[in-house]
Design an enzyme around this catalytic site. Structure first.
Site, PDB file in Angstrom:
ATOM      1  N   ASP A   7     -47.466  43.407  36.994  1.00 34.22           N
ATOM      2  CA  ASP A   7     -48.415  42.640  37.469  1.00 34.22           C
ATOM      3  C   ASP A   7     -48.934  41.583  36.170  1.00 34.22           C
ATOM      4  O   ASP A   7     -49.582  42.082  35.251  1.00 34.22           O
ATOM      5  CB  ASP A   7     -49.780  43.434  37.748  1.00 34.22           C
ATOM      6  CG  ASP A   7     -50.633  42.593  38.384  1.00 34.22           C
ATOM      7  OD1 ASP A   7     -50.562  41.918  39.096  1.00 34.22           O
ATOM      8  OD2 ASP A   7     -51.890  42.830  37.772  1.00 34.22           O
ATOM      9  N   GLU A  68     -44.646  40.375  40.298  1.00 34.89           N
ATOM     10  CA  GLU A  68     -45.468  39.729  41.218  1.00 34.89           C
ATOM     11  C   GLU A  68     -44.906  38.331  41.249  1.00 34.89           C
ATOM     12  O   GLU A  68     -44.985  37.681  40.232  1.00 34.89           O
ATOM     13  CB  GLU A  68     -46.886  39.855  41.051  1.00 34.89           C
ATOM     14  CG  GLU A  68     -47.573  39.448  42.159  1.00 34.89           C
ATOM     15  CD  GLU A  68     -49.134  39.363  42.279  1.00 34.89           C
ATOM     16  OE1 GLU A  68     -49.697  40.843  41.962  1.00 34.89           O
ATOM     17  OE2 GLU A  68     -49.894  38.224  42.487  1.00 34.89           O
ATOM     18  N   ASP A 141     -54.812  46.154  37.405  1.00 34.93           N
ATOM     19  CA  ASP A 141     -53.845  45.494  37.166  1.00 34.93           C
ATOM     20  C   ASP A 141     -52.763  46.810  36.838  1.00 34.93           C
ATOM     21  O   ASP A 141     -51.433  46.556  37.028  1.00 34.93           O
ATOM     22  CB  ASP A 141     -53.732  44.878  35.690  1.00 34.93           C
ATOM     23  CG  ASP A 141     -54.859  43.876  35.499  1.00 34.93           C
ATOM     24  OD1 ASP A 141     -54.926  42.687  35.595  1.00 34.93           O
ATOM     25  OD2 ASP A 141     -56.065  44.200  35.339  1.00 34.93           O
TER      26      ASP A 141
END
Lengths: 193, 193
Positions: A7, A68, A141
């Protein structure tokens, strides 16, 4: 198959590692957050993130690094640092010949809950259940990085394989195809990423 | 003092190297463009740019790497790739302990022509004149990288040193201070970069 999810972020970069076994059974391996201070210069922050990611990749030797996908429409305050942190993960993987996958938040929600519009608590509950965790890793996160890794393992078979199979898709595969199509369209807009 | 300038981009990443001698006399050393194909995956494109930049840095051993500052408001089609290419340059420099400077296009125009709103041909003519070039390097990314390197050497003394000296600034220094102040304000918006 070991999947390392990222992330990306400049202040907090989440890293989650899962193992996908037979019948897509997933096991938790590791989760952590690489942090850098806003008081440090941009180049040294990126160096810290890069070094942290290299450490994780060399320790867990993933088969895929799943990151991501960042869009230019995202939060203007942080989007460039986020894109650069994602770039550090791509570089660290590419230098070791490890394939990189990019999944949007919608794809992650869809793969984990079956609903591309699921809210955060729904996703977190499913992450805990699937990985048999007694509590959710924090900060968010960390959880998002685990979800990103899980998404890559759980995405419907046939996902991202193009239109010719669309008429035979299951409901989950169809939803995925729509999300992938949208991401593809946005990729057209965001050719930079 | 050797300065390596970078005009970051995913498809074309310009690299320009100049030497700044006594009295800010500048000499041309090198200019090149690192290219990657849009048909290649993002991770391998970033790897190519990173490797190309590392080659240049190890060959010319610059004292400073000067990179165009990217803003989130820039062209949405390319801004994320541009930010990531800038990230590759920052990482390559930071790994070698080389200081990184970021200058906006306005700062570059101001340092080279004395006018932060100069058009491209004006900037190019001044780059050719200052570096004694018989023709302008192409494509524009090459010229922009040279201008970025030159900007770092030519920026007015006292630039970026804060408000306490503002009352003693020359006209050029005042213009620079205004441009720097604007960039600082935008940096507030774009804290990610």
């Amino acid at each position: 198959m070991i999947i390392l999810g990222v992330d990306p972020g400049l202040t907090r970069c989440g890293v989650g590692v899962v193992e996908a076994g037979a019948s897509r059974r997933l096991s938790f391996i590791h989760v952590d957050v690489i942090r850098t201070s806003p008081d440090t210069s941009q180049d040294l922050r990126l160096l810290s993130i890069y070094n942290g990611l290299v450490d994780k990749i060399e320790r867990f030797v993933p088969d895929t690094v799943s990151i991501e996908r960042v869009f230019a429409q995202a939060n203007r305050n942080t989007v460039l640092g986020t894109a650069q942190a994602a770039g550090m993960a791509m570089l660290a993987a590419a230098q070791r010949g490890i394939p990189v996958a990019l999944h949007t938040p919608t794809e992650v929600k869809l793969a984990i809950t079956g609903n591309g519009k699921a809210d955060k608590p729904q996703v977190e509950r499913m992450v805990m259940r699937i990985l048999n965790l007694s509590q959710m890793p924090t900060p968010p996160d960390a959880a998002d990085a685990l979800a990103q890794a899980m998404c890559h393992a759980l995405r419907p078979a046939g996902a991202l394989q193009g239109g010719e199979r669309e008429q035979h898709l299951t409901a989950a595969q169809r939803q995925w195809a729509v999300a992938a199509q949208r991401a593809k369209h946005r990729r057209g807009v965001d050719r930079g990423m």
